[in-house]
Design a protein around this motif. Structure first.
Motif, PDB file in Angstrom:
ATOM      1  N   LYS A  48      58.565 -98.830  15.213  1.00 14.91           N
ATOM      2  CA  LYS A  48      57.131 -98.549  15.069  1.00 14.91           C
ATOM      3  C   LYS A  48      56.468 -99.495  14.066  1.00 14.91           C
ATOM      4  N   ASP A  49      57.228 -99.997  13.119  1.00 21.07           N
ATOM      5  CA  ASP A  49      56.712-100.891  12.081  1.00 21.07           C
ATOM      6  C   ASP A  49      56.717-102.329  12.604  1.00 21.07           C
ATOM      7  N   PRO A  50      55.674-103.115  12.360  1.00 19.43           N
ATOM      8  CA  PRO A  50      55.663-104.517  12.829  1.00 19.43           C
ATOM      9  C   PRO A  50      56.824-105.341  12.281  1.00 19.43           C
ATOM     10  N   ARG A  51      57.206-105.086  11.039  1.00 14.25           N
ATOM     11  CA  ARG A  51      58.361-105.809  10.491  1.00 14.25           C
ATOM     12  C   ARG A  51      59.642-105.430  11.227  1.00 14.25           C
ATOM     13  N   GLU A  71      71.312-115.589  22.496  1.00 17.42           N
ATOM     14  CA  GLU A  71      71.956-116.876  22.237  1.00 17.42           C
ATOM     15  C   GLU A  71      73.481-116.747  22.307  1.00 17.42           C
ATOM     16  N   PHE A  72      73.991-115.670  21.728  1.00 18.30           N
ATOM     17  CA  PHE A  72      75.434-115.429  21.755  1.00 18.30           C
ATOM     18  C   PHE A  72      75.938-115.260  23.187  1.00 18.30           C
ATOM     19  N   THR A  73      75.230-114.456  23.981  1.00 21.00           N
ATOM     20  CA  THR A  73      75.680-114.248  25.356  1.00 21.00           C
ATOM     21  C   THR A  73      75.584-115.530  26.177  1.00 21.00           C
ATOM     22  N   ASP A  74      74.560-116.348  25.910  1.00 18.37           N
ATOM     23  CA  ASP A  74      74.455-117.638  26.608  1.00 18.37           C
ATOM     24  C   ASP A  74      75.640-118.542  26.269  1.00 18.37           C
ATOM     25  N   ARG A  75      76.003-118.579  24.989  1.00 13.81           N
ATOM     26  CA  ARG A  75      77.156-119.397  24.581  1.00 13.81           C
ATOM     27  C   ARG A  75      78.445-118.885  25.202  1.00 13.81           C
ATOM     28  N   MET A  76      78.603-117.574  25.234  1.00 15.33           N
ATOM     29  CA  MET A  76      79.813-116.994  25.824  1.00 15.33           C
ATOM     30  C   MET A  76      79.873-117.291  27.332  1.00 15.33           C
ATOM     31  N   PHE A  83      63.909-106.628  15.267  1.00 17.45           N
ATOM     32  CA  PHE A  83      64.531-106.401  16.576  1.00 17.45           C
ATOM     33  C   PHE A  83      64.379-107.620  17.491  1.00 17.45           C
ATOM     34  N   ALA A  84      63.243-108.314  17.386  1.00 23.22           N
ATOM     35  CA  ALA A  84      63.046-109.525  18.190  1.00 23.22           C
ATOM     36  C   ALA A  84      64.044-110.607  17.791  1.00 23.22           C
ATOM     37  N   GLN A  85      64.253-110.764  16.465  1.00 28.01           N
ATOM     38  CA  GLN A  85      65.240-111.740  15.995  1.00 28.01           C
ATOM     39  C   GLN A  85      66.648-111.348  16.442  1.00 28.01           C
ATOM     40  N   LEU A  86      66.958-110.071  16.330  1.00 30.54           N
ATOM     41  CA  LEU A  86      68.274-109.584  16.754  1.00 30.54           C
ATOM     42  C   LEU A  86      68.480-109.824  18.246  1.00 30.54           C
ATOM     43  N   ASP A  87      67.440-109.539  19.030  1.00 29.24           N
ATOM     44  CA  ASP A  87      67.531-109.761  20.473  1.00 29.24           C
ATOM     45  C   ASP A  87      67.726-111.237  20.795  1.00 29.24           C
TER      46      ASP A  87
END
Length: 100
Positions: A23-26, A40-45, A31-35
């Motif tokens: 709910k918080d913009p931060r 990126e990890f799944t693409d590398r794998m 979550f956007a950075q985590l996603d």
């Protein structure tokens, strides 16, 4: 049974915490950075998996070629041995018939 209960409570608590953080913009930014990192990890794998699959496919193709070549050589050697045995048998037969 008690540990299953606490496991379920932990999962439910995680969902509630994630909902509140989202709910918080931060929190949305986190979550956007985590996603993005997970993507990126799944693409590398995926790339590593495909590279390994290609490498193994090349090894299998090389092994098939070597096996096929070896089989052809063995078949040729067997054919030559059979021809030599037939020639030897013919020569022995001629020798037996002329010596009578």
């Amino acid at each position: 049974m008690r540990s299953l209960f606490w496991f379920a409570v932990g999962i439910a608590g995680g969902f509630v915490a994630a909902h509140l953080v989202n709910k918080d913009p931060r929190g949305q930014e986190i979550f956007a950075q985590l996603d993005a990192r997970i993507g990126e990890f799944t693409d590398r794998m995926t790339d590593a998996y495909h590279a390994q699959e290609t490498r193994l496919s090349d090894i299998i193709d090389d092994a098939k070629a070597v096996t096929s070549s070896a089989a052809d050589r063995v078949a040729g050697a067997v054919g030559d041995a059979m021809d030599a045995a037939g020639d030897a048998a013919s020569a022995a037969k001629k020798t037996l018939t002329t010596s009578d």
